[in-house]
Design a protein around this motif. Structure first.
Motif, PDB file in Angstrom:
ATOM      1  N   SER A  11       0.824  -1.203   0.000  1.00  0.00           N
ATOM      2  CA  SER A  11       0.000   0.000   0.000  1.00  0.00           C
ATOM      3  C   SER A  11       0.861   1.258   0.000  1.00  0.00           C
ATOM      4  CB  SER A  11      -0.924  -0.010   1.221  1.00  0.00           C
ATOM      5  OG  SER A  11      -1.721   1.134   1.242  1.00  0.00           O
ATOM      6  N   ILE A  56      -8.748   5.487  -5.683  1.00  0.00           N
ATOM      7  CA  ILE A  56      -9.516   4.359  -5.146  1.00  0.00           C
ATOM      8  C   ILE A  56      -9.389   3.145  -6.061  1.00  0.00           C
ATOM      9  CG2 ILE A  56     -11.857   3.533  -4.676  1.00  0.00           C
ATOM     10  CD1 ILE A  56     -12.457   6.437  -3.688  1.00  0.00           C
ATOM     11  N   VAL A  57      -9.589   3.357  -7.359  1.00  0.00           N
ATOM     12  CA  VAL A  57      -9.472   2.252  -8.314  1.00  0.00           C
ATOM     13  C   VAL A  57      -8.057   1.694  -8.299  1.00  0.00           C
ATOM     14  CG1 VAL A  57      -9.534   1.686 -10.777  1.00  0.00           C
ATOM     15  CG2 VAL A  57     -11.385   3.009  -9.762  1.00  0.00           C
ATOM     16  N   TRP A  58      -7.054   2.563  -8.256  1.00  0.00           N
ATOM     17  CA  TRP A  58      -5.664   2.132  -8.230  1.00  0.00           C
ATOM     18  C   TRP A  58      -5.388   1.235  -7.022  1.00  0.00           C
ATOM     19  CZ3 TRP A  58      -1.323   1.498 -10.778  1.00  0.00           C
ATOM     20  CH2 TRP A  58      -0.120   1.421 -10.103  1.00  0.00           C
ATOM     21  N   HIS A  59      -5.855   1.640  -5.834  1.00  0.00           N
ATOM     22  CA  HIS A  59      -5.612   0.840  -4.639  1.00  0.00           C
ATOM     23  C   HIS A  59      -6.355  -0.496  -4.692  1.00  0.00           C
ATOM     24  CE1 HIS A  59      -3.014   3.098  -1.948  1.00  0.00           C
ATOM     25  NE2 HIS A  59      -3.527   4.185  -2.492  1.00  0.00           N
ATOM     26  N   ILE A  60      -7.551  -0.511  -5.239  1.00  0.00           N
ATOM     27  CA  ILE A  60      -8.285  -1.772  -5.377  1.00  0.00           C
ATOM     28  C   ILE A  60      -7.526  -2.724  -6.296  1.00  0.00           C
ATOM     29  CG2 ILE A  60     -10.384  -2.822  -6.348  1.00  0.00           C
ATOM     30  CD1 ILE A  60     -11.901  -0.345  -5.270  1.00  0.00           C
ATOM     31  N   LEU A  61      -7.070  -2.217  -7.438  1.00  0.00           N
ATOM     32  CA  LEU A  61      -6.341  -3.061  -8.382  1.00  0.00           C
ATOM     33  C   LEU A  61      -5.017  -3.556  -7.792  1.00  0.00           C
ATOM     34  CD1 LEU A  61      -6.926  -1.124 -11.727  1.00  0.00           C
ATOM     35  CD2 LEU A  61      -8.011  -3.255 -10.968  1.00  0.00           C
ATOM     36  N   HIS A  63      -4.306  -4.050  -4.595  1.00  0.00           N
ATOM     37  CA  HIS A  63      -4.562  -5.048  -3.554  1.00  0.00           C
ATOM     38  C   HIS A  63      -5.049  -6.368  -4.144  1.00  0.00           C
ATOM     39  CE1 HIS A  63      -3.507  -2.786  -0.024  1.00  0.00           C
ATOM     40  NE2 HIS A  63      -4.184  -1.747  -0.484  1.00  0.00           N
ATOM     41  N   ILE A  64      -5.815  -6.314  -5.221  1.00  0.00           N
ATOM     42  CA  ILE A  64      -6.211  -7.551  -5.900  1.00  0.00           C
ATOM     43  C   ILE A  64      -4.966  -8.220  -6.487  1.00  0.00           C
ATOM     44  CG2 ILE A  64      -7.434  -8.473  -7.914  1.00  0.00           C
ATOM     45  CD1 ILE A  64      -9.646  -6.406  -7.317  1.00  0.00           C
TER      46      ILE A  64
END
Length: 148
Positions: A11, A56-61, A63-64
């Motif tokens: 992160s 937000i999208v960047w962090h979701i991708l 972490h996935i």
């Protein structure tokens, strides 16, 4: 190194990488326009409205992707539950991030109150938001290392 520590480091790395890319993008857009655009509130409003969903999208991708890579390399599943210690660490690191964000917001308002322009205020606010994310990740890592 535990799963939570690795997740905190990923992160922190993702936030740093996104920040560098975002500032390069914003300053390229700003340089393509005229110098008077520095105090254009519409430009800065768009910059912030683009920043939030992209981050937000960047962090979701990220972490996935981290979960997939972690599963492939270690053949371990992520922890299925959080105990009280993990929840307390999450709360403390979230608190530190919120304090940092509020400090950045107050500094941005002070810049505006002392005669700074929209450019200085928005850059201070954006830097405060990104710094709060970094502080939250570092706090999370610190509390896991320390054992709370």
């Amino acid at each position: 190194m535990s799963y939570q520590e690795k997740k905190s480091l990923v992160s922190l790395f993702a936030t740093t990488l996104f920040t560098i890319g975002y500032f390069i993008y914003v300053f390229q857009v700003q340089q393509d326009g005229d110098p008077a655009a520095l105090n254009d509130l519409q430009l800065w409003g768009k910059a912030v409205l683009i920043l939030l969903p992209c981050q937000i999208v960047w962090h979701i991708l990220v972490h996935i992707g981290f979960s997939i890579v972690h599963k492939m390399t270690t053949d371990e599943d992520p922890p299925a539950f959080e105990d009280e210690r993990d929840k307390l660490i999450e709360l403390k690191s979230s608190r530190n991030g919120h304090y940092a964000f509020m400090l950045g917001f107050m500094v941005a308002m002070a810049v505006l109150a002392w005669g700074g322009g929209a450019f200085q205020m928005f850059v201070t606010m954006i830097c405060g938001g990104i710094l709060s994310s970094v502080i939250e990740s570092v706090s999370h890592l610190y509390y896991h290392r320390r054992g709370i």
